[in-house]
Design an enzyme around this catalytic site. Structure first.
Site, PDB file in Angstrom:
ATOM      1  N   PRO A  89       0.817  -1.227   0.000  1.00 38.03           N
ATOM      2  CA  PRO A  89       0.000   0.000   0.000  1.00 38.03           C
ATOM      3  C   PRO A  89       0.845   1.268   0.000  1.00 38.03           C
ATOM      4  O   PRO A  89       0.351   2.326  -0.383  1.00 38.03           O
ATOM      5  CB  PRO A  89      -0.803  -0.110   1.306  1.00 38.03           C
ATOM      6  CG  PRO A  89      -0.818  -1.570   1.630  1.00 38.03           C
ATOM      7  CD  PRO A  89       0.500  -2.104   1.139  1.00 38.03           C
ATOM      8  N   GLU A 116       1.457  -8.961   7.920  1.00 35.17           N
ATOM      9  CA  GLU A 116       1.589  -7.505   8.094  1.00 35.17           C
ATOM     10  C   GLU A 116       2.549  -6.911   7.081  1.00 35.17           C
ATOM     11  O   GLU A 116       2.685  -5.682   6.980  1.00 35.17           O
ATOM     12  CB  GLU A 116       2.084  -7.172   9.507  1.00 35.17           C
ATOM     13  CG  GLU A 116       1.068  -7.464  10.597  1.00 35.17           C
ATOM     14  CD  GLU A 116      -0.286  -6.832  10.310  1.00 35.17           C
ATOM     15  OE1 GLU A 116      -0.332  -5.660   9.919  1.00 35.17           O
ATOM     16  OE2 GLU A 116      -1.305  -7.541  10.469  1.00 35.17           O
ATOM     17  N   ARG A 154      -2.488  -7.625 -21.845  1.00 36.40           N
ATOM     18  CA  ARG A 154      -3.429  -7.165 -22.873  1.00 36.40           C
ATOM     19  C   ARG A 154      -2.832  -6.065 -23.752  1.00 36.40           C
ATOM     20  O   ARG A 154      -3.394  -5.760 -24.808  1.00 36.40           O
ATOM     21  CB  ARG A 154      -4.768  -6.757 -22.264  1.00 36.40           C
ATOM     22  CG  ARG A 154      -4.817  -5.435 -21.560  1.00 36.40           C
ATOM     23  CD  ARG A 154      -6.057  -5.343 -20.702  1.00 36.40           C
ATOM     24  NE  ARG A 154      -7.305  -5.509 -21.440  1.00 36.40           N
ATOM     25  CZ  ARG A 154      -7.856  -4.598 -22.235  1.00 36.40           C
ATOM     26  NH1 ARG A 154      -7.262  -3.449 -22.409  1.00 36.40           N
ATOM     27  NH2 ARG A 154      -8.995  -4.818 -22.842  1.00 36.40           N
ATOM     28  N   ASP A 169      -9.096   1.977 -25.529  1.00 33.66           N
ATOM     29  CA  ASP A 169      -9.506   1.871 -24.130  1.00 33.66           C
ATOM     30  C   ASP A 169      -9.238   3.158 -23.354  1.00 33.66           C
ATOM     31  O   ASP A 169      -8.453   4.003 -23.779  1.00 33.66           O
ATOM     32  CB  ASP A 169      -8.737   0.735 -23.446  1.00 33.66           C
ATOM     33  CG  ASP A 169      -9.226  -0.640 -23.879  1.00 33.66           C
ATOM     34  OD1 ASP A 169     -10.383  -0.747 -24.308  1.00 33.66           O
ATOM     35  OD2 ASP A 169      -8.432  -1.593 -23.777  1.00 33.66           O
TER      36      ASP A 169
END
Ligand code: SAH
Length: 254
Positions: A89, A116, A154, A169
């Site tokens: 994160p 953690e 992709r 896209d």
């Protein structure tokens, strides 16, 4: 390109490499992925990979040594200087620009955290970059690794059915980084709702203008900063600005 993935859950990966359009990239080896089971590099009868955090507190921490051993085995198996990426994160948020960068790279060694997180000494000594997939917390880095691998796959030539269709896209520079337009398919009328007339006109230029207008409106509504970026890069013409001005006037009236 080649990606090596270090994980405690190798069984999570195979279905993603054999399903959907992206399987072509994985099966052809244009995106070559090797999954490394971290537990194979742990010592002792219990093959321990985690331990309690120094300083106390809840949860467990991934030990540095099994990661170090696994990384050594990968380095011995690939003779390039591929960067080590840890999903976390605290990493840099993944976006189209960085996915495009990875899709034109030699690949990377991807470390999937669990518990953690990872002993900081391994991160300081061996991790070159950290990637986050958003401001929320997953239970492990595997879904983040799969998100990166899927997005990279992709973009490979020949993976999507229509060559170049990824250029249509959202976020693609080919369409000035705007969001995608709405799509419609058969039937022509569904539950009383017709398909927008412009799309049924068969008039190529009108269809393209309609799509461009919708892309502009949707982007202005949901991600105004992307409109600013396109404008700043000189990618918006007079017709584009007219659509945006009209949308602003309309929203001022309501
Ligand atoms: N204690 C950490 C969260 C650990 S979650 C914290 O508060 O920041 C366990 C693992 O899941 C992490 O080591 C990481 O590899 C992965 N992970 C969790 N959220 C993620 C995210 N948003 N992006 C990428 N990886 C994530």
């Amino acid at each position: 390109m080649r990606f090596d993935v270090i994980t405690l859950f190798p069984e999570l990966f195979p279905p993603f490499f054999t399903s959907g359009v992206t399987r072509r990239a994985f099966e052809s080896g244009s995106v070559n992925v090797r999954i490394w089971s971290l537990r194979d590099f742990a010592e002792g009868n219990y093959r321990r990979v985690d331990d309690r955090p120094f300083g106390g507190g809840p949860g467990m921490v991934m030990m540095a040594e099994p990661l170090f051993q696994c990384l050594g085995a990968i380095r011995a198996d690939r003779d390039d200087a591929a960067p080590v990426v840890l999903f976390s994160p605290i990493g840099t948020r993944l976006d189209h620009g960085s996915v495009a960068g990875w899709s034109a790279s030699i690949g990377a060694i991807l470390v999937c955290g669990r518990y953690e997180g990872v002993d900081q000494r391994f991160i300081d000594g061996h991790v070159d970059a950290q990637i986050s997939i958003g401001d929320f917390v997953l239970s492990g880095g595997e879904i983040a690794a799969l998100a990166l691998l899927d997005a990279v796959a992709r973009l490979q030539p020949g993976v999507l059915n229509d060559e170049g269709s990824h250029q249509m896209d959202s976020f693609n520079p080919a369409l000035d980084g705007l969001l995608d337009c709405p799509h419609f398919t058969r039937p022509e009328t569904w539950h009383g709702q017709p398909v927008p007339a412009a799309l049924m006109s068969g008039h190529h230029a009108n269809i393209e203008r309609w799509r461009r207008d919708r892309r502009l409106e949707i982007t202005a509504l949901h991600r105004p900063e992307l409109i600013e970026a396109a404008r700043g890069a000189g990618r918006l013409n007079q017709a584009d600005e007219a659509v945006l001005a009209q949308q602003q006037n309309q929203s001022a009236l309501t």
